[in-house]
Design an enzyme around this catalytic site. Structure first.
Site, PDB file in Angstrom:
ATOM      1  N   ASN A 194       0.853  -1.172   0.000  1.00 27.12           N
ATOM      2  CA  ASN A 194       0.000   0.000   0.000  1.00 27.12           C
ATOM      3  C   ASN A 194       0.893   1.227   0.000  1.00 27.12           C
ATOM      4  O   ASN A 194       2.066   1.142   0.364  1.00 27.12           O
ATOM      5  CB  ASN A 194      -0.906  -0.018   1.243  1.00 27.12           C
ATOM      6  CG  ASN A 194      -2.041   0.990   1.148  1.00 27.12           C
ATOM      7  OD1 ASN A 194      -1.829   2.173   1.341  1.00 27.12           O
ATOM      8  ND2 ASN A 194      -3.229   0.510   0.855  1.00 27.12           N
ATOM      9  N   HIS A 414     -13.320  18.368  -3.909  1.00 23.45           N
ATOM     10  CA  HIS A 414     -12.308  17.393  -3.524  1.00 23.45           C
ATOM     11  C   HIS A 414     -11.110  18.098  -2.921  1.00 23.45           C
ATOM     12  O   HIS A 414     -10.556  19.010  -3.528  1.00 23.45           O
ATOM     13  CB  HIS A 414     -11.858  16.562  -4.736  1.00 23.45           C
ATOM     14  CG  HIS A 414     -10.850  15.508  -4.383  1.00 23.45           C
ATOM     15  ND1 HIS A 414      -9.619  15.415  -5.003  1.00 23.45           N
ATOM     16  CD2 HIS A 414     -10.876  14.526  -3.454  1.00 23.45           C
ATOM     17  CE1 HIS A 414      -8.948  14.403  -4.485  1.00 23.45           C
ATOM     18  NE2 HIS A 414      -9.688  13.856  -3.542  1.00 23.45           N
ATOM     19  N   GLU A 416      -7.561  16.933  -1.505  1.00 16.05           N
ATOM     20  CA  GLU A 416      -6.503  15.952  -1.190  1.00 16.05           C
ATOM     21  C   GLU A 416      -5.408  16.669  -0.405  1.00 16.05           C
ATOM     22  O   GLU A 416      -4.837  17.645  -0.887  1.00 16.05           O
ATOM     23  CB  GLU A 416      -5.929  15.333  -2.460  1.00 16.05           C
ATOM     24  CG  GLU A 416      -4.762  14.392  -2.214  1.00 16.05           C
ATOM     25  CD  GLU A 416      -5.092  13.301  -1.210  1.00 16.05           C
ATOM     26  OE1 GLU A 416      -4.443  13.279  -0.131  1.00 16.05           O
ATOM     27  OE2 GLU A 416      -5.986  12.479  -1.497  1.00 16.05           O
ATOM     28  N   HIS A 484     -11.609  10.261   3.135  1.00 18.17           N
ATOM     29  CA  HIS A 484     -10.898   9.073   2.681  1.00 18.17           C
ATOM     30  C   HIS A 484      -9.524   9.018   3.334  1.00 18.17           C
ATOM     31  O   HIS A 484      -8.922  10.045   3.643  1.00 18.17           O
ATOM     32  CB  HIS A 484     -10.762   9.073   1.157  1.00 18.17           C
ATOM     33  CG  HIS A 484     -12.003   8.658   0.450  1.00 18.17           C
ATOM     34  ND1 HIS A 484     -12.012   7.731  -0.577  1.00 18.17           N
ATOM     35  CD2 HIS A 484     -13.296   9.024   0.638  1.00 18.17           C
ATOM     36  CE1 HIS A 484     -13.245   7.567  -1.001  1.00 18.17           C
ATOM     37  NE2 HIS A 484     -14.047   8.345  -0.286  1.00 18.17           N
ATOM     38  N   GLU A 485      -9.039   7.791   3.547  1.00 21.42           N
ATOM     39  CA  GLU A 485      -7.755   7.531   4.223  1.00 21.42           C
ATOM     40  C   GLU A 485      -7.735   8.039   5.669  1.00 21.42           C
ATOM     41  O   GLU A 485      -6.685   8.149   6.276  1.00 21.42           O
ATOM     42  CB  GLU A 485      -6.562   8.115   3.458  1.00 21.42           C
ATOM     43  CG  GLU A 485      -6.309   7.497   2.103  1.00 21.42           C
ATOM     44  CD  GLU A 485      -7.113   8.149   1.008  1.00 21.42           C
ATOM     45  OE1 GLU A 485      -7.519   7.441   0.054  1.00 21.42           O
ATOM     46  OE2 GLU A 485      -7.334   9.387   1.088  1.00 21.42           O
ATOM     47  N   GLU A 509     -11.822   1.202  -5.739  1.00 26.28           N
ATOM     48  CA  GLU A 509     -10.631   1.605  -6.491  1.00 26.28           C
ATOM     49  C   GLU A 509      -9.612   0.476  -6.616  1.00 26.28           C
ATOM     50  O   GLU A 509      -8.885   0.396  -7.613  1.00 26.28           O
ATOM     51  CB  GLU A 509      -9.981   2.824  -5.842  1.00 26.28           C
ATOM     52  CG  GLU A 509      -9.448   2.582  -4.442  1.00 26.28           C
ATOM     53  CD  GLU A 509      -8.951   3.863  -3.786  1.00 26.28           C
ATOM     54  OE1 GLU A 509      -9.098   4.937  -4.398  1.00 26.28           O
ATOM     55  OE2 GLU A 509      -8.425   3.794  -2.674  1.00 26.28           O
TER      56      GLU A 509
END
Length: 705
Positions: A194, A414, A416, A484-485, A509
Site C-alpha cells: 500500500n 475534492h 486531497e 478518505h484515508e 478503487e
C-alpha cells in the site's frame, strides 16, 4: 421518550458479592462480571445465553515515566448502577428510529499507593457490551502519558477470524479468513503493498474484528466514540488466545496524552448466535453522544457521479501538465504550461458528467484533479502542496457552478491533503468559504501518503484530533464531509451527522489496482461498516479495465448484479455511480436500478447473512416507501431464499428482479444478467441462484391493481 432509572429501581439487573459484581442485559441474555484479582488488578468476563464469550480478562493502562501505572493495587470504593431506555431519530440512517436501552455499572477504583481514582463504566445492551476508562478530576492524576492500554479480550477457543493486518496507517487490505492460531503464519501474505503502511506485529489485527466460534457464536470486537485518543488495534497472544489492545503511537512512540477529567473511547463486544443481528446492531451509534448540530436541515443524503473512475483506471489524469519537474504554488505558471491532453477535470468533460447527472436524476457531481499541484503532490515531505483554492486553467469554477446550478445539480469538492495536515488546517477556513461561495455543500477529503509530521501515523491521537477538527469546522460552514484515508469510523456520525461518509477500507478503487477478493463485500458489512457508512463507490459495469485504458489489465471481481446489490448491502447515505457515463449507456436496463434505489431508509431487514459468504438485506425508502433488496454472494454459487413477510399485509406489489444469468461468473461472464418482474405480497417467497461473486437486486413498488 427516555427513561433513566437508578439503582433501587433496577436491582434485579445487578448482583454483588464481596469478590464480584454482575451486570445483566435488559433481556437477561448477557451477564458481565467485574472483579478484582488478589493484587488489585481489575478484570471482567462476558457470558451470552449461558456460554462464555470473553473469559476473565484484565483491564488497565500502562503509563510512561510514572512511578506506578494504572494496572493493579486497586480497591473498589464505589459502585453505581442504572438503566437507560430511549428512542432517538437519526438524521439519516438504516432505520427511522433507534432504541438505546442498556443497564450500566460504574465502578470507582482507588489505587492505594498513589491515591488515584479511575472509573470503569460498563454498559450492557441486548446486543453486547461497551466499557471505557474514565479519569475524574483529582490532584494526584492530572496530566499523564499512555505507554499502552492493557485491555484484554480473552477468547474461549481458536475461533475463525475475518481479519486484516494490524497497521497504523491503512485499512486498505483484502480480508483473510483463518483460525486465530493461523494469523501469525499468514500475516506476511495478508500484508499486501500500500502507499502508506506500518504493520506492528505478526499477530496484530485491526478492528472491527469479526469472529465465529465453533459452536456458532458471532463476536465482533471494536470501539466506539474515538475522540481525542489513539485508534485501538488488537495484538493476539496466540498461545493463550488473548487479544490485548494496541494503540497507535505518535512519532516518538507515545500512545496518548491525557489530561483529567477525561475518558477513553468505548471498547465494544457485539455478540449473537444469529449473524443477522450483528449487522442490525446499533450499539456503536448508541455509545456516541447525540447530535451536537442543532439545525440539521442542510444535511442531505446524496447519490452522485463523478470524474474519478476514469482517473483511477488511468484513462485520464489528475495532473494538468507534464512540463514541471516540481511545482511551487504561486511560482509555477500553469497558464503558460502545455496541457498533457489527459487532464480529466476540464470544463467540457465536467459538463458531460453534469448533463449525465441531470438526465438521470442524480444529486451531485464529484470532480477530482481540479486544483493546481497534482504534478508534484505525492512521495515528498512537502508541507505546502495544495491551497484548495486555485483551479487549473481548464477548470472554470464560476462557469461550472452556474452550469450545474442551471441543471439542478450540486458539485462535490475534492480536497486531497497528501498527508500534509498542517497545510490543510492552514487553508481550511478559506477553502470551506470558497466552497460555500461557489455552491459546494459537500467535500471529499483525502490523506494519501505518509503523514507529514515526519514519522507520524494516520491513526494516532494527533491525527484523530485533526479528523475531528475537520468535521467540526465543516459543520460551522454547513458542509458535509466524506473523508478518505482517515481513521475508520466509530459511530461519531451520530454526534456529527455531517460526516456522511468515510472510506477507511479497501474500496472499489482496488478493483483497478489488481482486484479484490470476490467475497470482500460479504465481509465488509460485518467489519468496517459496524462503525459507520462507507463510500465504497459501487456501480462498475465494465469489468475488463483495459477497455478504458489499454495499459490497465485489472479485472473487477464482481458481476453486474452484484454491483447493483451493493447499493443496498453496503449502507451509506452517500452513494456513487462510479463508472463512466458511456458504460451506463451500454446497459440502460441495469442502470435503472441505480437510478431508482434510495439512499435514506426508514426500515431495514437483514434476511440472510454469513460473514465471507453472503449478505441479503431489504430496506424501505424514507420518502417513497418502496422497498429494495440486495444480495451479494461470495466465492461459491448458492441459492438464496427469502421471504417477503416484511411487506405490509394486504397490499400488492410489483418486484423487478435484476439477477445473475445462469452462466454468470465474476471472472468469466460478469455482464450476464436477467431482469424480470413478478407480483408479490407479504406471503411471497423467492429462491434465486447467486453466481460466484454475484447476487441480485430487487426493487419493490406498491401497485393498486
Amino acid at each position: 421518550m427516555k427513561h433513566f432509572l437508578f439503582t433501587a429501581l433496577v436491582w434485579l439487573a445487578f448482583f454483588n458479592t464481596a469478590n464480584a459484581q454482575q451486570l445483566k442485559s435488559p433481556n437477561g441474555k448477557f451477564v458481565m462480571e467485574f472483579s478484582l484479582q488478589n493484587d488489585g488488578t481489575p478484570t471482567y468476563s462476558l457470558n451470552y445465553k449461558g456460554k462464555a464469550v470473553v473469559k476473565s480478562s484484565k483491564l488497565g493502562l500502562e503509563l510512561k515515566n510514572d512511578k506506578k501505572s494504572l494496572l493493579n493495587d486497586f480497591t473498589v470504593i464505589e459502585s453505581k448502577t442504572a438503566t437507560f431506555d430511549e428512542n432517538w431519530k437519526p438524521v439519516w440512517g438504516e432505520v427511522a428510529s433507534i432504541r438505546n436501552h442498556y443497564n450500566e455499572l460504574a465502578v470507582t477504583l482507588n489505587q492505594k499507593e498513589t491515591d488515584r481514582h479511575i472509573v470503569i463504566r460498563f454498559r450492557l445492551f441486548d446486543d453486547g457490551l461497551g466499557f471505557r476508562y474514565e479519569f475524574p478530576s483529582q490532584k494526584n492524576l492530572t496530566y499523564f502519558v499512555i505507554k499502552e492500554e492493557r485491555t484484554q479480550f480473552a477468547m474461549t477457543g481458536d475461533h475463525t477470524a475475518f481479519w486484516i493486518p494490524g497497521d497504523y496507517d491503512t485499512q486498505e487490505y483484502d480480508y483473510t479468513t483463518s483460525k486465530l492460531s493461523e494469523i501469525r503464519g499468514l500475516s506476511e501474505k495478508a500484508t499486501t503493498a500500500n502507499v502508506s503502511q506500518k504493520s506492528f506485529s505478526t499477530t496484530g489485527v485491526q478492528t472491527s474484528l469479526m469472529l465465529k466460534t465453533a459452536d456458532g457464536l458471532y463476536i465482533n470486537l471494536h470501539e466506539a466514540a474515538l475522540i481525542n485518543y489513539s485508534c485501538m488495534h488488537l495484538n493476539l497472544d496466540d498461545k493463550n488466545m488473548i487479544f490485548e489492545s494496541w494503540l497507535t503511537p505518535d512519532a516518538k512512540g507515545d500512545k496518548g496524552y491525557m489530561q483529567a477529567p477525561n475518558h477513553s473511547p468505548w471498547r465494544t463486544i457485539i455478540v449473537s448466535d444469529d449473524a443477522r443481528e450483528i449487522l442490525a446492531s446499533k450499539m456503536t451509534l448508541n455509545l456516541n453522544e447525540p447530535s451536537k448540530i442543532e439545525d440539521t436541515s442542510w444535511i442531505k443524503p446524496i447519490k452522485y457521479v463523478g470524474v474519478w473512475w476514469e482517473m483511477i483506471t488511468g484513462k485520464s489524469s489528475w495532473a494538468y501538465t507534464d512540463e514541471f519537474p516540481t511545482v511551487q504554488l504561486g511560482v509555477s505558471n500553469f497558464s503558460k504550461a502545455k496541457p498533457n491532453g489527459k487532464h480529466g477535470a476540464n470544463n467540457a468533460n465536467v459538463k458531460k458528467y453534469i448533463d449525465f447527472a441531470a438526465k438521470h436524476g442524480f444529486d451531485a457531481v464529484l470532480v477530482e484533479g481540479w486544483n493546481e499541484g497534482w504534478e508534484d503532490w505525492f512521495g515528498h515531505s512537502k508541507d505546502y502542496v495544495f491551497d484548495f483554492l486555485t483551479p487549473y486553467p481548464d477548470f472554470d469554477v464560476k462557469d461550472l457552478h452556474e452550469y450545474a446550478k442551471s441543471k439542478g445539480i450540486k458539485m462535490i469538492m475534492h480536497h486531497e491533503t497528501s498527508g500534509s495536515v498542517r497545510n490543510y488546517e492552514r487553508h481550511m477556513d478559506k477553502a470551506y468559504q470558497f466552497m460555500k461561495d461557489n455552491g459546494y455543500d459537500a467535500v471529499k477529503s483525502g490523506y494519501v501518503g505518509s503523514i507529514i509530521e515526519n514519522g507520524g501515523n494516520h491513526y494516532n491521537q494527533f491525527m484523530n484530533n485533526h479528523f475531528q477538527y475537520a468535521i467540526e469546522k465543516a459543520a460551522d460552514y454547513k458542509i458535509m464531509v466524506n473523508a478518505h484515508e482517515a481513521v475508520r469510523p466509530t459511530g461519531i456520525s451520530r454526534t456529527y451527522p455531517n460526516l456522511i461518509g468515510n472510506e477507511a477500507a479497501r474500496g472499489t478503487e482496488y478493483q483497478a489496482f489488481g482486484g479484490s477478493k470476490p467475497n470482500h463485500v460479504t465481509v465488509l458489512p460485518f467489519t468496517r461498516l459496524v462503525g459507520g457508512p462507507m463510500d465504497y463507490t459501487p456501480g462498475i459495469f465494465e469489468m475488463d479495465l483495459n477497455k478504458l485504458n489499454p495499459d490497465n489489465n485489472s479485472h473487477v471481481n464482481s458481476t453486474i448484479a452484484n454491483q447493483l446489490a451493493l447499493y443496498v448491502t453496503m449502507y451509506s447515505p452517500l452513494q456513487m455511480a462510479a463508472d463512466t457515463p458511456e458504460n451506463y449507456d451500454r446497459f440502460p436496463d441495469a442502470f435503472q436500478f441505480i437510478k431508482d434505489v434510495a439512499v435514506d431508509w426508514s426500515d431495514s431487514k437483514y434476511l440472510e447473512a454469513e460473514p465471507g459468504q453472503y449478505v441479503t438485506v431489504a430496506r424501505k425508502a424514507k420518502v417513497t416507501n418502496n422497498w429494495f433488496i440486495g444480495n451479494v454472494n461470495g466465492d461459491t454459487s448458492r441459492t438464496s431464499t427469502v421471504k417477503f413477510d416484511f411487506l405490509e399485509k394486504g397490499k400488492k406489489y410489483v418486484a423487478t428482479i435484476y439477477a445473475d444469468a445462469k452462466d454468470a461468473h465474476y471472472k468469466t461472464n460478469p455482464q450476464a444478467y436477467t431482469i424480470r418482474k413478478m407480483n408479490v405480497t407479504n406471503k411471497s417467497k423467492l429462491a434465486h441462484l447467486s453466481a460466484p461473486g454475484g447476487g441480485y437486486a430487487i426493487s419493490i413498488v406498491e401497485t393498486k391493481k
